[in-house]
Design an enzyme around this catalytic site. Structure first.
Site, mmCIF file in Angstrom:
data_model
loop_
_atom_site.group_PDB
_atom_site.id
_atom_site.type_symbol
_atom_site.label_atom_id
_atom_site.label_comp_id
_atom_site.label_asym_id
_atom_site.label_seq_id
_atom_site.Cartn_x
_atom_site.Cartn_y
_atom_site.Cartn_z
ATOM 1 C CB VAL A 184 -5.104 -1.454 -7.668
ATOM 2 C CG1 VAL A 184 -5.311 0.022 -7.977
ATOM 3 C CG2 VAL A 184 -4.827 -2.230 -8.950
ATOM 4 C CB SER A 187 -1.980 8.290 -1.870
ATOM 5 O OG SER A 187 -2.773 7.981 -2.984
ATOM 6 N N GLY A 206 -0.777 -0.413 -3.863
ATOM 7 C CA GLY A 206 0.005 0.518 -4.674
ATOM 8 C C GLY A 206 -0.462 1.952 -4.526
ATOM 9 C CD GLU A 207 -5.679 5.127 -5.433
ATOM 10 O OE1 GLU A 207 -6.184 6.266 -5.418
ATOM 11 O OE2 GLU A 207 -6.208 4.151 -5.977
ATOM 12 C CB THR A 208 -2.102 2.618 0.311
ATOM 13 O OG1 THR A 208 -3.476 2.211 0.235
ATOM 14 C CG2 THR A 208 -1.782 3.073 1.722
#
Length: 141
Positions: free
Chosen positions: A62, A70, A65-67
């Protein structure tokens, strides 16, 4: 070496280079390969990011993925704007205990106020390990 879009805001490029993508991304060993609003790629080592039985931690999937979601959203937002995550989810399909994982982030929606990306995390053989979906709100500074 990271590939940036030629028209990317120089301030965002400087921020990405100076911060290494942020303290957490650096701690996780995330390496950016290619960055753009529509498609971004990064990789991360399994070693150092495992849970108690030696599997790559689901939260590490996660974080990767979030990095990417964003950064891709921030690129889409453009100068004078920033991205704020408002929703994220992940489905883990397969585990891994060693080597590296590669995440490919693909834009699903690039709107004026929202950007949604799907991030596929895969092993070196190209097998899908997890699927992350993230939505960012695009705000004025």
């Amino acid at each position: 070496m990271t590939t940036f879009p030629t028209d990317l805001d120089p301030e965002l490029v400087a921020r990405l280079i100076d911060s290494g993508g942020g303290a957490l991304a650096m701690k996780m060993g995330i390496e950016f390969v290619e960055l753009s609003a529509a498609r971004s790629v990064a990789r991360m080592p399994v070693e150092g990011n495992t849970q108690v039985v030696g599997l790559l931690h689901g939260g590490a999937h996660v974080v990767l993925g979030e990095t990417l979601g964003s950064v891709s959203s921030a690129i889409h937002a453009g100068p004078g704007r920033y991205a704020v995550g408002i929703e994220i989810n992940a489905t883990h399909s397969r585990s891994i205990t060693s080597g590296w994982v590669t995440a490919t982030c693909t834009a699903l929606v690039l709107g004026r106020t929202l950007a949604t990306h799907e991030i596929v995390v895969a092993d070196d053989e190209g097998r899908r390990l997890s699927t992350v979906r993230m939505t960012n709100m695009l705000r004025e500074m």
